[in-house]
Design an enzyme around this catalytic site. Structure first.
Site, short mmCIF file in Angstrom:
data_model
loop_
_atom_site.label_atom_id
_atom_site.label_comp_id
_atom_site.label_asym_id
_atom_site.label_seq_id
_atom_site.Cartn_x
_atom_site.Cartn_y
_atom_site.Cartn_z
N GLU A 183 25.10 27.44 -71.12
CA GLU A 183 26.06 26.34 -71.59
C GLU A 183 25.61 25.25 -71.62
OE1 GLU A 183 28.14 27.89 -73.52
OE2 GLU A 183 28.83 29.76 -72.72
N ARG A 187 24.85 23.23 -75.09
CA ARG A 187 25.76 22.26 -75.58
C ARG A 187 25.40 20.76 -75.35
NH1 ARG A 187 31.57 25.11 -75.01
NH2 ARG A 187 30.64 27.19 -74.91
N ASP A 316 23.75 38.50 -78.30
CA ASP A 316 23.67 37.66 -79.46
C ASP A 316 22.75 36.79 -79.68
OD1 ASP A 316 24.71 36.20 -77.67
OD2 ASP A 316 26.87 35.48 -78.63
N GLU A 501 31.11 31.82 -85.86
CA GLU A 501 30.11 32.77 -86.29
C GLU A 501 30.28 33.09 -87.71
OE1 GLU A 501 31.49 32.88 -83.15
OE2 GLU A 501 29.64 32.60 -82.02
N THR A 588 21.94 27.35 -81.12
CA THR A 588 22.94 28.32 -81.19
C THR A 588 24.25 27.70 -81.02
OG1 THR A 588 23.70 30.31 -80.36
CG2 THR A 588 23.19 29.00 -78.71
C1 DMJ Z 1 28.80 29.08 -78.98
O1 DMJ Z 1 28.88 28.49 -77.81
C2 DMJ Z 1 27.36 29.73 -79.22
O2 DMJ Z 1 27.50 29.90 -80.53
C3 DMJ Z 1 26.92 30.77 -78.33
O3 DMJ Z 1 25.58 31.21 -78.71
C4 DMJ Z 1 28.01 31.81 -78.39
N1 DMJ Z 1 29.22 31.65 -79.14
C5 DMJ Z 1 29.75 30.42 -79.04
C6 DMJ Z 1 30.71 30.14 -79.94
O4 DMJ Z 1 31.33 31.29 -80.40
#
Ligand code: DMJ
Length: 605
Positions: A183, A187, A316, A501, A588
């Site tokens: 995370e 982020r 994912d 998503e 992501t």
């Molecule tokens: C986000 O923090 C990122 O996309 C992560 O890969 C998984 N999903 C959350 C948002 O839903």
């Protein structure tokens, strides 16, 4: 950039057509008629030879050209992208809708700035901020939001200045506490890197990014080199996640690569690259039969551990980054998309998803992605895999991702048309395009609720569920929210926590087709967010049951609302040139990073 092509770059080794023959090159001493016949024969032979050579290099290109020449582009394939509602100038902004999204961003940001500036997380109903640990904030919300401000430009200029000052003056990572490695990377590190790129290379962001990345590096000190889930940023010491039996989440380990590779490219420090590429090396070696990946890895030997296989949580972004790593390095890394007979890691994974996870709904109207759950049975405790018809909202990234993969990895030419013609795609590209389009439609369908918002988890109906007998004509047609009962507190599955998503996939689908329906769907979702998640005093909150109106709200505004959901909605309605997909790949957490041709050649194959 041309507006009738996907604008994605030319693939390495792409076959080029060459004009054959020239006028006046008859053989001397041969009569004109004989010469004409001979010429025709020679042209024919040369044509066959050239055709043969191209066929050997790329059989699907020849097949596509022949079908196109004969006009046999199957109709179902030709308009497979969705229908006939193409927007004539699809690349131009829908100003009114774009500006409505900008206002929503301001509504979220101003409330956060007023009540909780600098805190990691925001609770809009109580008007309070909290930090992830007691050791102080690490800029979770501020850094995650900055590049959305930069993309939105002038209307957010003042907010950007204040956010930048906070990062320059207050953000520091000497925090003696454990933070989630993944995370923090997607982020904060991702946010700092994109802020650098989009701000005209403001080096303050790079200094912060290097400091943070150096503190994260010790997380990779495990026997196999897989990253530990937690990292103490002050002590620079990693630790395993006891709550998950000290195992390493596949998605978490395989979703650090874009960020660390970008930093390696920027700084020339190859250590960043080596650490994250080694993770991919370990995963490649650990390959499970059929190319599937379970959601946990062992930190000791780097092998997959028997656990669920899915495109939702912990699975994912592993799949997402197989494509995006290849795109980030300008389609040069063959290990992800092998040109020869050996399968690249991306192709391997996409085959596995199609062969084992994608299912048809009970009515046949939709396809969805199921999960495989390992179960021990029989006297010897043999493992069998049970297919579970459960789809997380998180898995809705895959529709757009498959479409993007189809027009790049699955393209015979580059760039392809918008929308692509089926003759421009390989067989795998066609398959991925079709399933991508259909999976986006499925995710859109999961918004068919009382609020127009999609639940966190849906279960698809299967024959043996007995729902018809129990519920008669009120039985759901294709999917339902498990455990939801009138009058009872809603299950976790029923919530909408501002996730991005589906709109992420809608953004990609729109960019790759120019089809108005994707903007319409996105607009409908946006209006539902406005109607049901908006907090009167500022900010947006989680809806606890998407099938109940008036809604009950939970006091949490996830950071990905400002970094992802509103960014994707903004990009869906903005001018295409705000962020051309030929130049950027989004991490992501929706932080765009530039595509580059790497100077580093590690020989990973
Ligand atoms: C986000 O923090 C990122 O996309 C992560 O890969 C998984 N999903 C959350 C948002 O839903």
């Amino acid at each position: 950039m041309s507006k009738d092509s996907a604008g994605l770059r030319k693939r390495k080794g792409q076959a080029k057509e060459k004009r054959q023959g020239s006028e006046g090159d008859e053989l001397p001493g041969v009569e004109p008629t004989t010469s004409a016949t001979l010429n025709a024969l020679i042209y024919f032979l040369v044509f066959c030879a050239v055709g043969g050579v191209i066929y050997i290099a790329s059989p699907e290109l020849i097949k596509g050209l022949v079908l196109e020449f004969l006009g046999i582009e199957a109709e179902a394939e030709a308009d497979y992208y969705s229908g006939a509602s193409l927007v004539p100038n699809w690349w131009v902004a829908d100003v009114e809708k774009r500006d409505a999204v900008v206002n929503a961003f301001k509504w979220a940001w101003h409330a956060y700035e007023r009540d909780a500036m600098g805190d990691d997380e925001y609770h809009p109903i109580s008007g309070k901020g909290t930090n992830l640990t007691s050791a102080g904030g690490i800029g979770y919300t501020v850094v995650d939001s900055i590049d959305t401000m930069l993309l939105m430009g002038e209307p957010l200029a003042e907010e950007y200045k204040r956010a930048r000052s906070w990062v320059a003056d207050k953000l520091q990572f000497d925090c003696d506490a454990n933070f989630n490695t993944f995370e923090t990377t997607i982020r904060v590190l991702g946010g700092l890197l994109t802020a650098y790129h989009l701000s005209g290379e403001d080096t303050m962001y790079i200094r912060k990014a290097v400091d943070l990345a150096d503190r994260i590096l010790p997380a990779f000190e495990t026997p196999a080199g897989l990253p530990m889930s937690l990292i103490n940023l002050a002590q620079r010491r990693g630790s395993l996640d006891k709550d998950n039996y000290n195992l390493i989440s596949t998605a978490e380990a395989a979703t650090l690569q874009l960020e660390f590779k970008d930093l390696a490219e920027l700084t020339g420090n190859e250590v960043y690259w080596e650490k994250v590429e080694n993770v991919m090396r370990v995963i490649k070696k650990a390959r499970m039969p059929a190319g599937l990946a379970s959601i946990f890895l062992s930190p000791n030997d780097g092998q997959f551990v028997q656990s669920a296989i899915r495109l939702g949580s912990r699975g994912d972004s592993y799949y997402e980054y197989l494509l995006k790593q290849w795109l980030q390095t300008n389609q040069t890394e063959d290990v992800y998309r092998e040109a020869g007979p050996q399968l690249g890691m991306y192709d391997d994974a996409m085959n596995a998803i199609h062969n084992h996870l994608i299912q048809k709904s009970i009515t046949g109207n939709f396809i969805y992605t199921a999960e495989l759950i390992p179960e021990r049975s029989g006297p010897g405790g043999e493992v069998s895999w049970r297919l579970t018809p459960k789809q997380d909202h998180l898995a809705c990234f895959i529709g757009g991702s498959l479409m993007l993969g189809a027009v790049t990895s699955g393209a015979l030419i580059s760039p392809v048309s918008i929308p692509p013609k089926m003759s421009e795609l390989t067989d795998q590209g066609k398959r991925d395009w079709k399933s991508g389009v259909e999976l986006v439609r499925t995710c859109w369908n999961t918004h068919d609720t009382a609020t127009g918002l999609a639940p966190e988890i849906v279960h698809f109906r299967i024959k043996s569920d007995g729902m018809d007998q129990m519920m008669g004509s009120t039985a759901p047609h294709d999917w339902y929210i498990k455990g939801a009962r009138r009058g009872e507190f809603p299950p976790y599955d029923a919530r909408y926590m501002l996730r991005p998503e589906t709109v992420e996939s809608l953004f990609l689908a729109y960019r790759l087709t120019g089809d108005a329906r994707y903007r319409e769907w996105g607009w409908s979702i946006f209006r539902s967010i406005e109607k049901h998640c908006k907090v009167e005093t500022g900010g947006y909150a989680t809806v606890v049951n998407v099938d109940e109106v008036p809604v009950r709200l939970e006091d949490k505004m996830e950071t990905f609302l400002m970094s992802e959901t509103l960014k994707y909605l903004y990009l869906l309605f903005a001018d295409e040139e705000i962020l051309p997909l030929s130049q950027y790949v989004l991490n992501t957490e929706a932080h765009p990073l530039p595509i580059f041709t790497p100077n580093i050649h590690t020989g990973f194959s």
